[in-house]
Scaffold this active site. Structure first.
Site: not given
Ligand code: NDP
Length: 244
Positions: A13, A15-16, A65, A91, A143, A156, A158, A160
């Protein structure tokens, strides 16, 4: 530099959001970064563009993943192309919120499969490669919800919390092999994931009274990934503006 010499970091993940910030941070520390994504190739290419603009290198790589077979194949290809898989950041994550009594099985499964089964699918083959080199660092993004729970996020929380248990156990198994396994637990971080949450309400819950930035998580992850954290394993580091 040939592929065999490159020090490679895989960011799932990447990419963003937080994953993009982690990819850029690691690229700035001389890692060749594999920017994984599931659906949004354009975002992954944009991350790679930023890495290259900063004078570093990497590649984008699509795999979901949560899907065992395609992840196994992808990691297998990466492991045969590159000798030094030094860093893995688990991530990738999603939310599918709802009160538990009303939660559909598909909502439950999608979150567990991405975060927890995703940990298994990606970490196991990467760890095998790291064990063969007796070097590596794995950081997984949990998280605050995995530490204290959150209304509407039983799936979520569970997943995490599971990530923490799995990471601590694996850390014990590989500590003597030169591989460290840690967890970062962010609070609320400004990304697409929380774009619909009411910012004013959220800020009141945070002692620092502000939402965190992806780069603030990325710097902590980078610290744990590199030799700066050479005696740290099996730990959970919170990055949350003082929430506990
Ligand atoms: P975003 O939604 O901004 O980005 C999620 C990323 O995960 C994207 O790159 C997406 O790719 C990728 N992704 C999702 N599902 C899959 C998959 N099955 N296989 C591969 N890639 C996947 O999330 P955040 O940046 O906010 O979150 C990143 C991590 O941090 C996560 O694990 C989240 O739970 C955790 N987190 C975030 C918090 C927050 O407040 N933002 C707080 C606490 C934890 P694509 O776009 O191509 O699907």
């Amino acid at each position: 530099m040939g592929d065999k010499e490159k020090r490679v970091a895989i960011v799932t993940g990447g990419s963003r959001g937080i994953g993009r910030a982690i990819s850029l941070e690691l690229a700035g520390y001389q890692y060749y970064v594999i920017v994984n994504y599931r659906a949004d190739r354009a975002a992954a290419e944009e991350t790679l563009g930023l890495i290259e603009k900063a004078g570093s290198d990497g590649q984008v790589y699509r795999f979901d993943v949560s899907k065992a077979e395609e992840t196994k194949e992808a990691i297998g290809q990466i492991a045969s192309q590159f000798e030094n898989l030094e860093v893995l950041v688990n991530n990738a994550g999603i939310t599918a919120d709802g009160l538990f009594v009303m939660m559909s099985e598909s909502k439950w499964d999608s979150v567990i499969n991405t975060t927890l089964k995703g940990f298994y699918n990606v970490t196991k083959p990467v760890l095998k490669k790291m064990i063969s080199k007796k070097r590596g660092s794995i950081v997984s993004i949990s998280s605050i919800a995995g530490l204290v729970g959150n209304k509407g996020q039983a799936n979520y929380s569970a997943a995490k919390a599971g990530l923490i248990g799995a990471s601590r156990s694996v850390a014990l198994e590989v500590a003597r092999l030169g591989i460290r396994v840690n967890v970062v637990a962010p609070g609320l971080i400004q990304t697409d994931m929380i774009k619909d949450a009411p910012a004013d309400v959220i800020k009141k819950m945070i002692p620092m009274e502000r939402i965190g930035l992806p780069g603030e998580v990325a710097k902590t992850v980078r610290f744990l990934c590199t030799d700066d954290a050479s005696y740290i394993t099996g730990q959970v580091l919170s990055v949350n503006g003082g929430m506990f």
